[in-house]
Enzyme design. Structure first.
Site, PDB file in Angstrom:
ATOM      1  N   PHE A  14       0.871  -1.187   0.000  1.00 43.14           N
ATOM      2  CA  PHE A  14       0.000   0.000   0.000  1.00 43.14           C
ATOM      3  C   PHE A  14       0.908   1.237   0.000  1.00 43.14           C
ATOM      4  CE2 PHE A  14      -2.016  -3.456   2.354  1.00 43.14           C
ATOM      5  CZ  PHE A  14      -3.246  -3.587   1.729  1.00 43.14           C
ATOM      6  N   CYS A  52      -4.915   3.168   9.909  1.00 42.85           N
ATOM      7  CA  CYS A  52      -5.821   4.315  10.071  1.00 42.85           C
ATOM      8  C   CYS A  52      -7.184   3.832  10.550  1.00 42.85           C
ATOM      9  CB  CYS A  52      -5.935   5.101   8.759  1.00 42.85           C
ATOM     10  SG  CYS A  52      -6.495   4.111   7.377  1.00 42.85           S
TER      11      CYS A  52
HETATM   12  C1  SAM Z   1      -3.211   4.917   3.680  1.00 39.19           C
HETATM   13  S1  SAM Z   1      -2.682   5.056   2.031  1.00 39.19           S
HETATM   14  C2  SAM Z   1      -0.947   4.929   2.276  1.00 39.19           C
HETATM   15  C3  SAM Z   1      -0.091   5.352   1.130  1.00 39.19           C
HETATM   16  C4  SAM Z   1       1.404   5.525   1.435  1.00 39.19           C
HETATM   17  N1  SAM Z   1       1.930   4.442   2.224  1.00 39.19           N
HETATM   18  C5  SAM Z   1       1.668   6.855   2.093  1.00 39.19           C
HETATM   19  O1  SAM Z   1       2.156   6.872   3.241  1.00 39.19           O
HETATM   20  O2  SAM Z   1       1.415   7.904   1.472  1.00 39.19           O
HETATM   21  C6  SAM Z   1      -3.159   3.504   1.384  1.00 39.19           C
HETATM   22  C7  SAM Z   1      -2.758   3.246  -0.046  1.00 39.19           C
HETATM   23  O3  SAM Z   1      -3.224   1.936  -0.380  1.00 39.19           O
HETATM   24  C8  SAM Z   1      -3.762   1.942  -1.696  1.00 39.19           C
HETATM   25  N2  SAM Z   1      -4.766   0.861  -1.711  1.00 39.19           N
HETATM   26  C9  SAM Z   1      -5.994   0.861  -1.135  1.00 39.19           C
HETATM   27  N3  SAM Z   1      -6.597  -0.325  -1.334  1.00 39.19           N
HETATM   28  C10 SAM Z   1      -5.723  -1.106  -2.040  1.00 39.19           C
HETATM   29  C11 SAM Z   1      -5.773  -2.433  -2.551  1.00 39.19           C
HETATM   30  N4  SAM Z   1      -6.843  -3.214  -2.388  1.00 39.19           N
HETATM   31  N5  SAM Z   1      -4.693  -2.899  -3.217  1.00 39.19           N
HETATM   32  C12 SAM Z   1      -3.601  -2.134  -3.388  1.00 39.19           C
HETATM   33  N6  SAM Z   1      -3.498  -0.858  -2.923  1.00 39.19           N
HETATM   34  C13 SAM Z   1      -4.550  -0.348  -2.277  1.00 39.19           C
HETATM   35  C14 SAM Z   1      -4.322   3.328  -1.898  1.00 39.19           C
HETATM   36  O4  SAM Z   1      -4.367   3.653  -3.269  1.00 39.19           O
HETATM   37  C15 SAM Z   1      -3.339   4.188  -1.091  1.00 39.19           C
HETATM   38  O5  SAM Z   1      -2.308   4.644  -1.912  1.00 39.19           O
END
Ligand code: SAM
EC number: 2.1.1.190
Length: 485
Positions: free
Chosen positions: A344, A440
């Site tokens: 993620f 979160c």
């Molecule tokens: C809380 S954010 C964290 C992003 C990064 N680690 C940061 O600190 O900026 C979660 C990330 O997970 C991605 N995401 C959400 N659901 C997902 C999934 N099922 N598979 C892959 N990525 C996913 C979102 O696009 C987002 O970029």
């Protein structure tokens, strides 16, 4: 954030104008950004007009600092606006067979710890609802509630709590999306959704928004009033970044030439970069007329610049984010020989700082545009040890094994509110010695920690990340180590 300053919208499925989403990616993005469980649950909650108001004594909070009590009929009741130790009159808002959600309508006996909410919009705005609790008390009580939940779920007697990561409790948002509401008499409100209502309330000064963004919006109000396309402007998305603030104007209709001149004048006079978003997929940058430009913005982390687009996810609270990334590196004790998996990964907020110190980092993210961004960010910062992949981490197919699904030394995961159940079930394929879980949503984190515990990982450190002071939102970082490590 689960309130009206709607962060989830920052990661909408919007693409540059010159790219059409592939069908499979469209499906994935819809899945990634599907409504949260909270929204789904609402379907089952009846409106509680027929339930009478009642008086309650508050004994405890849940982990989001909603006060908990029992209604006269025994139903557990979650109350907003009340503090531990208080006697309050409450009004049920929604209910199911077993529980009630209610609002405080009168504080009969106030807690000695109750404070005057610092924001003038507090009573109406659905934004920061914990302002009646001093910021330091909010944090202590959130930790206390989470401590109880984790100990119960993981059957532990004590937890190794570390000092919370915290920053300023005001002016901390470097980005926000404000709605533009058009009254029938032509008046315009710019702000956030009212509590329990669709209406947008006008917020001239927002307590938690970076001060420069408040000025950016204040200077934009008279300009918006004069635009020919004013009725078609639906949202403003704001970014407080170096070297200048960015204002993304969402409009349903193209601007006239006169409007474009007004906007260019506003941008020059206020040192604001203005980007028009004319439909879900089309952006026009007033600074750069080249339609094929990538609308890239950037922020600094760990002495590096990270590029992103307005639609990409970025961490909202810069001061806290800097500390969070530093703590992740310190807790994982990253060393030059480490191979690390960052799941993620967004646009590389943790990936790049990890790669600066490790042998190799594999980054996995669901949105392919953001994966592209990690690769460019690695190149820009001269890091050659990052391998970025696109994958839907809620459905890992280990029969058709992805390249990144292999043993590593350390794992960092920072999932969205749904958590990372499918990933943690694949832990035997990854075999990390350490796992750093950034959450979160405590509910899904607890579920995932329980799975990891049964795979022989034990919790060695836990700490709160105060990303959104004054709100019910809770973020936490947990370090787990394998029993054999
Ligand atoms: C809380 S954010 C964290 C992003 C990064 N680690 C940061 O600190 O900026 C979660 C990330 O997970 C991605 N995401 C959400 N659901 C997902 C999934 N099922 N598979 C892959 N990525 C996913 C979102 O696009 C987002 O970029």
């Amino acid at each position: 954030m689960a309130n009206n300053i709607d962060l989830t919208n920052l990661s909408q499925s919007v693409r540059p104008h010159n790219k059409k989403p592939r069908q499979d990616e469209k499906t994935l993005m819809a899945k990634i950004f599907r409504p949260t469980t909270k929204a789904k649950n609402k379907k089952h909650l009846s409106h509680a007009k027929q339930l009478p108001d009642f008086t309650a004594h508050i004994e405890k909070y849940d982990h989001e600092l909603k006060a908990i009590t029992k209604a006269n009929d025994g139903r557990i009741t979650f109350i907003t606006g009340a503090m531990k130790g208080e006697e309050v009159k409450v009004r049920p808002i929604q209910y199911t067979k077993n529980l009630i959600h209610a609002d405080t309508i009168e504080v009969i006996t106030a807690s000695a710890d109750r404070v005057e909410p610092p924001c003038e919009h507090f009573a109406k705005c659905g934004g920061c609802q914990l302002q009646y609790i001093a910021p330091a008390t909010q944090l202590v009580e959130k930790q206390h509630a989470l401590d109880g939940l984790i100990k119960k779920k993981l059957k532990l007697d004590t937890l190794a709590w570390q000092p919370s990561i915290t920053g300023s409790s005001e002016g901390y948002r470097r980005t926000a999306r404000l709605a533009v509401w058009h009254e029938t008499n032509g008046a315009i409100s710019i702000g956030f959704r009212e509590q329990h209502a669709k209406r947008i309330i006008d917020v001239d000064h927002c307590l938690i928004l970076a001060p420069s963004l408040t000025k950016t919006v204040q200077a934009f109000r008279p300009v918006l009033d004069k635009l020919n396309a004013r009725r078609h402007v639906t949202h403003l998305q704001l970014f407080s970044l170096a070297p200048q603030d960015v204002l993304v104007i969402r409009t349903l209709k193209a601007m006239t030439d006169a409007d474009m001149t007004r906007l260019s004048d506003y941008a020059a006079a206020n040192n604001v970069r203005v980007i028009l978003q004319t439909d879900k997929t089309e952006f026009i940058d007033l600074v750069c007329a080249d339609k094929s430009a990538d609308f890239l913005l950037s922020y600094a982390i760990d002495d590096m610049q990270l590029q992103f687009q307005p639609k990409d996810f970025i961490q909202i609270n810069d001061e806290v984010n800097q500390q969070m990334v530093a703590q992740a590196i310190a807790w994982l004790q990253v060393e030059q020989h480490d191979t690390i998996l960052d799941l993620f990964s967004g646009v590389g907020n943790f990936t790049l700082p990890l790669a600066k110190r490790a042998k190799e980092v594999f980054a996995v993210e669901g949105v392919s545009d953001m994966v592209r961004r990690i690769k460019t960010n690695a190149e820009l910062n001269k890091l050659t040890n990052i391998h970025a992949y696109q994958a839907d981490l809620s459905e890992i197919n280990d029969r058709k094994k992805p390249k990144w699904l292999k043993p590593i030394d350390k794992l960092l995961l920072d999932p969205a509110r749904d958590g990372a159940m499918d990933v943690v079930k694949k832990i035997p394929l990854l075999k990390p010695n350490q796992i750093l879980y950034v959450s979160c949503n405590p509910a899904t984190m607890l579920r995932d920690l329980e799975i990891l515990q049964s795979a022989d990982y034990h919790l060695t450190k836990i700490g709160l990340i105060n990303m959104f002071p004054h709100t019910h939102h809770v973020e936490a970082m947990a370090l787990l180590e394998h029993k054999k490590a």
